[in-house]
Design a protein around this motif. Structure first.
Motif, PDB file in Angstrom:
ATOM      1  N   THR A  30       0.836  -1.208   0.000  1.00 31.36           N
ATOM      2  CA  THR A  30       0.000   0.000   0.000  1.00 31.36           C
ATOM      3  C   THR A  30       0.864   1.250   0.000  1.00 31.36           C
ATOM      4  O   THR A  30       0.615   2.208  -0.749  1.00 31.36           O
ATOM      5  N   ILE A  31       1.888   1.260   0.832  1.00 29.25           N
ATOM      6  CA  ILE A  31       2.775   2.422   0.891  1.00 29.25           C
ATOM      7  C   ILE A  31       3.533   2.589  -0.427  1.00 29.25           C
ATOM      8  O   ILE A  31       3.706   3.711  -0.923  1.00 29.25           O
ATOM      9  N   VAL A  32       3.966   1.482  -1.012  1.00 29.86           N
ATOM     10  CA  VAL A  32       4.690   1.564  -2.282  1.00 29.86           C
ATOM     11  C   VAL A  32       3.790   2.124  -3.379  1.00 29.86           C
ATOM     12  O   VAL A  32       4.180   3.018  -4.146  1.00 29.86           O
ATOM     13  N   GLN A  37       2.450   6.460 -10.014  1.00 29.34           N
ATOM     14  CA  GLN A  37       1.844   7.516 -10.824  1.00 29.34           C
ATOM     15  C   GLN A  37       0.660   6.956 -11.601  1.00 29.34           C
ATOM     16  O   GLN A  37       0.719   5.853 -12.152  1.00 29.34           O
ATOM     17  N   ARG A  38      -0.404   7.722 -11.634  1.00 31.96           N
ATOM     18  CA  ARG A  38      -1.579   7.304 -12.381  1.00 31.96           C
ATOM     19  C   ARG A  38      -1.429   7.711 -13.842  1.00 31.96           C
ATOM     20  O   ARG A  38      -1.074   8.850 -14.147  1.00 31.96           O
ATOM     21  N   ALA A  39      -1.718   6.756 -14.725  1.00 31.45           N
ATOM     22  CA  ALA A  39      -1.643   7.017 -16.157  1.00 31.45           C
ATOM     23  C   ALA A  39      -2.951   6.544 -16.792  1.00 31.45           C
ATOM     24  O   ALA A  39      -3.095   5.379 -17.158  1.00 31.45           O
ATOM     25  N   GLY A  40      -3.893   7.457 -16.920  1.00 31.85           N
ATOM     26  CA  GLY A  40      -5.207   7.093 -17.439  1.00 31.85           C
ATOM     27  C   GLY A  40      -5.934   6.215 -16.456  1.00 31.85           C
ATOM     28  O   GLY A  40      -6.112   6.573 -15.290  1.00 31.85           O
ATOM     29  N   LEU A  41      -6.348   5.047 -16.916  1.00 28.21           N
ATOM     30  CA  LEU A  41      -7.022   4.103 -16.039  1.00 28.21           C
ATOM     31  C   LEU A  41      -6.053   3.103 -15.424  1.00 28.21           C
ATOM     32  O   LEU A  41      -6.471   2.185 -14.727  1.00 28.21           O
ATOM     33  N   ARG A  42      -4.765   3.315 -15.648  1.00 29.14           N
ATOM     34  CA  ARG A  42      -3.766   2.405 -15.131  1.00 29.14           C
ATOM     35  C   ARG A  42      -2.791   3.172 -14.237  1.00 29.14           C
ATOM     36  O   ARG A  42      -2.806   4.404 -14.177  1.00 29.14           O
ATOM     37  N   VAL A  43      -1.959   2.438 -13.527  1.00 32.72           N
ATOM     38  CA  VAL A  43      -0.905   3.042 -12.709  1.00 32.72           C
ATOM     39  C   VAL A  43       0.421   2.441 -13.145  1.00 32.72           C
ATOM     40  O   VAL A  43       0.483   1.301 -13.619  1.00 32.72           O
ATOM     41  N   ARG A  44       1.469   3.228 -12.998  1.00 33.30           N
ATOM     42  CA  ARG A  44       2.787   2.737 -13.361  1.00 33.30           C
ATOM     43  C   ARG A  44       3.764   3.044 -12.237  1.00 33.30           C
ATOM     44  O   ARG A  44       3.643   4.066 -11.546  1.00 33.30           O
ATOM     45  N   PRO A  45       4.726   2.144 -12.024  1.00 34.99           N
ATOM     46  CA  PRO A  45       5.692   2.351 -10.939  1.00 34.99           C
ATOM     47  C   PRO A  45       6.454   3.661 -11.111  1.00 34.99           C
ATOM     48  O   PRO A  45       6.905   3.999 -12.210  1.00 34.99           O
ATOM     49  N   ALA A  46       6.586   4.393 -10.049  1.00 33.29           N
ATOM     50  CA  ALA A  46       7.317   5.658 -10.048  1.00 33.29           C
ATOM     51  C   ALA A  46       7.586   6.025  -8.600  1.00 33.29           C
ATOM     52  O   ALA A  46       7.215   5.295  -7.677  1.00 33.29           O
ATOM     53  N   PHE A  47       8.243   7.141  -8.413  1.00 30.44           N
ATOM     54  CA  PHE A  47       8.413   7.680  -7.062  1.00 30.44           C
ATOM     55  C   PHE A  47       8.033   9.147  -7.109  1.00 30.44           C
ATOM     56  O   PHE A  47       8.840  10.010  -7.442  1.00 30.44           O
ATOM     57  N   THR A  48       6.779   9.414  -6.799  1.00 31.24           N
ATOM     58  CA  THR A  48       6.271  10.773  -6.844  1.00 31.24           C
ATOM     59  C   THR A  48       5.384  11.024  -5.633  1.00 31.24           C
ATOM     60  O   THR A  48       4.714  10.114  -5.125  1.00 31.24           O
ATOM     61  N   LEU A  49       5.404  12.256  -5.178  1.00 24.24           N
ATOM     62  CA  LEU A  49       4.576  12.662  -4.040  1.00 24.24           C
ATOM     63  C   LEU A  49       3.266  13.282  -4.506  1.00 24.24           C
ATOM     64  O   LEU A  49       2.565  13.915  -3.705  1.00 24.24           O
ATOM     65  N   ALA A  50       2.915  13.081  -5.769  1.00 26.52           N
ATOM     66  CA  ALA A  50       1.727  13.733  -6.324  1.00 26.52           C
ATOM     67  C   ALA A  50       0.460  13.338  -5.574  1.00 26.52           C
ATOM     68  O   ALA A  50      -0.411  14.184  -5.326  1.00 26.52           O
ATOM     69  N   TYR A  52       0.147  12.364  -2.424  1.00 32.67           N
ATOM     70  CA  TYR A  52       0.112  12.990  -1.101  1.00 32.67           C
ATOM     71  C   TYR A  52      -0.171  14.483  -1.220  1.00 32.67           C
ATOM     72  O   TYR A  52      -0.900  15.055  -0.397  1.00 32.67           O
ATOM     73  N   LEU A  53       0.409  15.134  -2.242  1.00 31.20           N
ATOM     74  CA  LEU A  53       0.130  16.554  -2.442  1.00 31.20           C
ATOM     75  C   LEU A  53      -1.330  16.774  -2.808  1.00 31.20           C
ATOM     76  O   LEU A  53      -1.971  17.729  -2.339  1.00 31.20           O
ATOM     77  N   ASP A  54      -1.866  15.874  -3.637  1.00 32.38           N
ATOM     78  CA  ASP A  54      -3.280  15.966  -4.002  1.00 32.38           C
ATOM     79  C   ASP A  54      -4.169  15.795  -2.781  1.00 32.38           C
ATOM     80  O   ASP A  54      -5.219  16.438  -2.651  1.00 32.38           O
ATOM     81  N   PHE A  55      -3.728  14.936  -1.883  1.00 37.07           N
ATOM     82  CA  PHE A  55      -4.512  14.689  -0.674  1.00 37.07           C
ATOM     83  C   PHE A  55      -4.458  15.876   0.279  1.00 37.07           C
ATOM     84  O   PHE A  55      -5.488  16.393   0.720  1.00 37.07           O
ATOM     85  N   PHE A  56      -3.265  16.355   0.597  1.00 39.49           N
ATOM     86  CA  PHE A  56      -3.115  17.382   1.624  1.00 39.49           C
ATOM     87  C   PHE A  56      -3.407  18.791   1.114  1.00 39.49           C
ATOM     88  O   PHE A  56      -3.621  19.705   1.918  1.00 39.49           O
ATOM     89  N   GLN A  57      -3.419  18.998  -0.200  1.00 36.01           N
ATOM     90  CA  GLN A  57      -3.702  20.328  -0.729  1.00 36.01           C
ATOM     91  C   GLN A  57      -5.109  20.449  -1.308  1.00 36.01           C
ATOM     92  O   GLN A  57      -5.533  21.555  -1.646  1.00 36.01           O
ATOM     93  N   LEU A 252      -3.798   7.485  -5.065  1.00 33.78           N
ATOM     94  CA  LEU A 252      -4.389   8.405  -4.099  1.00 33.78           C
ATOM     95  C   LEU A 252      -5.067   7.632  -2.967  1.00 33.78           C
ATOM     96  O   LEU A 252      -4.943   8.009  -1.787  1.00 33.78           O
ATOM     97  N   ALA A 253      -5.771   6.559  -3.306  1.00 34.46           N
ATOM     98  CA  ALA A 253      -6.394   5.739  -2.263  1.00 34.46           C
ATOM     99  C   ALA A 253      -5.334   5.129  -1.356  1.00 34.46           C
ATOM    100  O   ALA A 253      -5.513   5.055  -0.127  1.00 34.46           O
ATOM    101  N   ALA A 254      -4.219   4.698  -1.920  1.00 38.51           N
ATOM    102  CA  ALA A 254      -3.134   4.132  -1.119  1.00 38.51           C
ATOM    103  C   ALA A 254      -2.506   5.196  -0.230  1.00 38.51           C
ATOM    104  O   ALA A 254      -2.134   4.916   0.917  1.00 38.51           O
ATOM    105  N   ALA A 255      -2.381   6.426  -0.742  1.00 42.45           N
ATOM    106  CA  ALA A 255      -1.822   7.513   0.063  1.00 42.45           C
ATOM    107  C   ALA A 255      -2.717   7.814   1.256  1.00 42.45           C
ATOM    108  O   ALA A 255      -2.240   7.985   2.386  1.00 42.45           O
ATOM    109  N   MET A 256      -4.033   7.877   1.036  1.00 43.75           N
ATOM    110  CA  MET A 256      -4.952   8.140   2.132  1.00 43.75           C
ATOM    111  C   MET A 256      -4.949   6.988   3.130  1.00 43.75           C
ATOM    112  O   MET A 256      -4.995   7.201   4.349  1.00 43.75           O
TER     113      MET A 256
END
Length: 289
Positions: A30-32, A37-50, A52-57, A252-256
């Motif tokens: 979940t943390i990983v 990063q979200r790419a359309g309807l799929r997700v791809r491995p990356a290291f981004t804080l997007a 968490y920023l979307d959540f807290f901002q 985003l769900a994993a970040a929350m």
């Protein structure tokens, strides 16, 4: 005869392996995923804080603040209800009666959780028994609307769901207090209230803190109660995570979810730092019929 070390290690390895496979690994994934990063309807491995920023901002930060406030209030109300019940079971009832009451507290959990929550919609509805009773007694002239699909209904659902969980650690902590301490206080002339404030309450604090953890974490991650009893648009962290999963925004769900888990770990860390397990469990309880 002492059990040989390899046998002890084997017995210990089974629960550790279970916890690792079914708890630690999913939490780690979940943390990983929360950094992907979200790419359309799929997700791809990356290291981004997007995420968490979307959540807290974003507006979800308001949901987080609301969830913290409602969870704290529901936990506090549940504590004020659960402590007297646990105190009465520990000090004022026979062991056989205590066992029966504790068993009855577990009976509602034999019923499906969703069904129990939906039952409140009937009880609190405009045509439900509570409104019928108020109308019959002449207390109100028209059905009360705020009983359902409101903060009140959410509080009722949260308290009824998690207050029983809080009774058990409170009862364990109170039952583990050495009765000779309170008896000595009475013999020295201390009134009952002072005995409670100076001896019983401080010694039961490990159970109080454990009950707060059970109640707060449960309320904080709740999803069914706000969706069913809060009505359309009523958002707490649990059903916000669910709605985020519905639109396939897994990072985003994993970040929350990670924020919820971190909150729980902070509470558990505070309990571990403040209290020792032996002070929570107390002495070995002996049932006296």
């Amino acid at each position: 005869m002492r059990v040989r070390s390899p046998v002890r290690l084997t017995l210990l390895a089974v629960p550790i392996a279970f916890m690792t496979v079914f708890l630690l690994v999913p939490l780690g994934l979940t943390i990983v995923v929360s950094f992907w990063q979200r790419a359309g309807l799929r997700v791809r491995p990356a290291f981004t804080l997007a995420s968490y920023l979307d959540f807290f901002q974003g507006v979800r930060l308001t949901v987080l603040e609301r969830s913290l406030l409602i969870s704290a209030e529901a936990t506090l109300i549940s504590l004020f209800l659960a402590y007297p019940i646990a105190y009465f079971l520990a000090y004022k009832t026979r062991p056989s009666a205590t066992r029966a009451v504790l068993l009855l507290l577990t009976v509602p959990f034999l019923i499906n959780y969703i069904i129990r929550t939906f039952a409140w919609t009937y009880l609190l509805g405009r045509a439900g028994p509570i409104n019928s009773l108020l109308l019959g007694l002449g207390i109100v002239s028209t059905p009360v609307d705020w009983l359902l699909f409101s903060d009140f209904a959410v509080f009722v659902g949260l308290i009824s769901s998690y207050m029983p969980f809080m009774i058990f650690p409170l009862w364990m902590s109170l039952s583990g207090i050495d009765r000779r301490l309170t008896e000595a206080s009475w013999m020295l002339g201390a009134p009952p209230l002072r005995t409670f404030l100076r001896i019983t309450l401080p010694l039961s604090l490990p159970g109080v803190f454990a009950a707060v953890i059970f109640g707060f974490v449960g309320c904080f991650g709740e999803s069914a109660v706000p969706a069913i009893l809060g009505g359309v648009g009523y958002q707490l962290m649990g059903n916000t995570i669910t709605s985020t999963l519905d639109v396939l925004n897994y990072p985003l769900a994993a970040a929350m979810s990670s924020v919820v888990v971190i909150t729980m770990l902070i509470l558990l860390g505070c309990w571990y730092a403040l209290f020792d397990m032996s002070t929570f469990l107390g002495k070995i309880l002996r049932w006296r019929v």
